[in-house]
Each structure stands twice: as structure tokens, then as C-alpha cells.
Design an enzyme around this catalytic site. Structure first.
Site, PDB file in Angstrom:
ATOM      1  N   HIS A 119       0.813  -1.212   0.000  1.00  0.00           N
ATOM      2  CA  HIS A 119       0.000   0.000   0.000  1.00  0.00           C
ATOM      3  C   HIS A 119       0.848   1.263   0.000  1.00  0.00           C
ATOM      4  O   HIS A 119       1.898   1.334   0.631  1.00  0.00           O
ATOM      5  CB  HIS A 119      -0.935   0.007   1.204  1.00  0.00           C
ATOM      6  CG  HIS A 119      -0.219  -0.089   2.529  1.00  0.00           C
ATOM      7  ND1 HIS A 119       0.269   1.001   3.197  1.00  0.00           N
ATOM      8  CD2 HIS A 119       0.078  -1.167   3.297  1.00  0.00           C
ATOM      9  CE1 HIS A 119       0.829   0.622   4.331  1.00  0.00           C
ATOM     10  NE2 HIS A 119       0.735  -0.691   4.418  1.00  0.00           N
ATOM     11  N   ASP A 120       0.413   2.244  -0.759  1.00  0.00           N
ATOM     12  CA  ASP A 120       0.984   3.594  -0.769  1.00  0.00           C
ATOM     13  C   ASP A 120       2.400   3.663  -1.338  1.00  0.00           C
ATOM     14  O   ASP A 120       3.085   4.665  -1.149  1.00  0.00           O
ATOM     15  CB  ASP A 120       0.958   4.212   0.643  1.00  0.00           C
ATOM     16  CG  ASP A 120      -0.424   4.170   1.268  1.00  0.00           C
ATOM     17  OD1 ASP A 120      -1.298   4.937   0.816  1.00  0.00           O
ATOM     18  OD2 ASP A 120      -0.649   3.359   2.185  1.00  0.00           O
ATOM     19  N   GLY A 137       5.044  -0.976   2.608  1.00  0.00           N
ATOM     20  CA  GLY A 137       4.224   0.211   2.430  1.00  0.00           C
ATOM     21  C   GLY A 137       4.992   1.516   2.451  1.00  0.00           C
ATOM     22  O   GLY A 137       6.019   1.646   3.111  1.00  0.00           O
TER      23      GLY A 137
END
Length: 264
Positions: A119-120, A137
Site C-alpha cells: 500500500h501507498d 508500504g
């Protein structure tokens, strides 16, 4: 162009030129632009935008929930992929972890089988991630960097432009622009061969090498070396290396630990 066994949500938007293979799943409100190919058993889940000419390989999953114990599935977040990317078999790219956040990829990247973007993550342009690279992440990767197979990276670190990273390496600190990294948080020196191949001339390479030697090989700590470097005039590419090291992430910067430095 769409196999009859594929499942496509009514709210998904596909350009007429998109090809979708057997048993692929595309959920809404995904947007897939011209010339893309989604191969057999691949999944494009939720708020995902796929740029023109991108190939999503067999059993790849784009847009799944992040592996974050605090994540709430109702969170509105997604994935944005640029144009001309090649995403091979069983690659996983997870969506952002906070409301309105996105995992992002630029143009012309090549992710080999089993690579993972958590994520991200923000991945720039024209990078190559070999098989089973794992990026945690909030990692940021620049442009024109090669990461060897099985290399793993801790969350929140940065990887610069024109880097080369050894396969099976383990990293919890930033890897500066133009550098070669190996083992655990070590710099081998500069990615000299990569710089030559990318068109850096001898003067540019010499300036980058001089900066590297000052920052990492002068016997000073990082703060002292940065201060010394800022007292001199430098050409553009050397300044980019200085700026990267002078403003590290919370993880800090990998160090040169006396290994053999690449020779120009």
C-alpha cells in the site's frame, strides 16, 4: 476481445481495444485504457486506473486491500498505473491504506513474476523489479532503477534514480541516486555501468563519483560530509545526490562500509 468466462462489473470502464483473458475478474469502478491486456485469472479490483498499453499477467492481483491490521475495508482508496507497464505472473499491487490515498506507478516499468508493491508505494518510470521483489508500504522508488530478484525493503524508505540493487538483499534504509546496493543496507559504490548505459558522459560521472567519495568515503559522518559538500560548487547531477543524502527519510541512508568501490 473479452473471453466469455471473464467477469466484468457493469461499473468498470474498458476501452474497446482492451483484451481480457479467461477467468479474469475486473471489478468496478476500474478504468482500463486503450491497448491493455488482462491475462487469464488476473484480477483488477475496485478503484484502479490502468494506463494505455499496460499488460497485466496471469493471476496478477491489482487493487486488493492492504495487509495492514488497522485497515478498514470501507476505506476509499486505489491504485493508479501509468502507460506501457508490463506486470507479469502473480504480481500483487495493493491499494492505498488511508482515505483518498493511492499506490502509484509511472510509465514503462517491468515487474517480473511474484513482485509485490504494498500500500501507498510510489514507483516512478522505467524501473525493473526482478522476480519476488517485495516492497513494503509507503516506499518511494525513482526512475531507471533495477532491483534484483528476491530483494526486500522495509516500509517508508526511498530508492533513488539509476540505482542497481543486488538480488536477495535486505534493506531498511534509503538507497541514494546512482548507487549500487547489496547485502544488508550496504552501498558497493556507484552504478557506473548503468550510468554509462543511460548516457551520462565522463564529466557527469566524474562529478557524481567525487560527490560519492566526499559523502561516504571521507571518514566524516553524514552531517559533516553534507556540510563540507554544500561549501563547494557542484554540477546538477552531483547536487541531486547531495540533496538526496541531505534530506533522508526517517530510516536514514545506507552506508559504504569499506567494500570495493566500482571503478570508472
Amino acid at each position: 476481445m473479452i473471453h466469455p468466462t471473464a467477469l466484468i462489473h457493469p461499473s468498470a470502464t474498458l476501452d474497446p481495444t482492451v483484451e481480457v483473458g479467461p477467468y479474469a475478474i475486473i471489478e468496478g469502478p476500474a478504468v482500463i485504457e486503450a491497448g491493455c491486456r488482462v491475462e487469464a485469472h488476473a484480477q483488477v479490483i475496485g478503484e484502479v486506473k490502468v494506463g494505455a498499453g499496460t499488460v497485466i499477467g496471469r493471476a496478477a492481483i491489482i487493487g486488493a486491500d492492504p495487509q495492514d491490521l488497522g485497515f478498514k475495508p470501507e476505506t476509499s482508496s486505489g491504485v493508479i498505473l501509468g502507460a506501457g507497464n508490463t506486470i507479469r505472473e502473480q504480481v500483487t499491487i495493493h491499494r492505498g491504506s488511508k482515505p483518498g490515498s493511492y499506490t502509484r506507478m509511472g510509465d514503462g516499468n517491468f515487474l517480473m513474476a511474484g513482485a509485490h508493491l504494498a500500500h501507498d508505494v510510489t514507483l516512478g518510470d522505467r524501473n525493473i523489479l526482478a522476480n519476488a521483489c517485495l516492497l513494503a508500504g509507503h516506499i518511494t522508488v525513482g526512475n531507471n532503477t533495477f532491483i534484483g530478484g528476491g530483494a526486500v525493503f522495509h516500509q517508508f524508505l526511498r530508492i533513488g534514480d539509476y540505482c542497481v540493487v543486488q538480488g536477495n538483499g535486505s534493506f531498511g534504509k534509503d538507497i541514494p541516486h546512482f548507487c549500487a546496493a547489496y547485502r544488508t543496507n550496504r552501498l558497493a559504490g556507484l552504478n557506473v555501468i548503468g550510468l554509462r548505459r543511460q548516457g551520462f558522459n565522463s564529466e557527469q560521472r566524474a562529478a557524481i563519483k567525487k560527490m560519492f567519495q566526499l559523502l561516504f568515503c571521507s571518514g566524516q559522518n553524514v552531517s559533516q560530509a553534507v556540510s563540507a559538500a554544500k561549501a563547494e560548487e557542484w554540477p546538477e547531477h552531483a547536487l541531486r545526490l547531495l540533496d538526496f543524502v541531505a534530506a533522508p527519510s526517517k530510516r536514514g541512508v545506507c552506508a559504504w562500509q569499506g567494500g570495493r568501490e566500482a571503478e570508472d
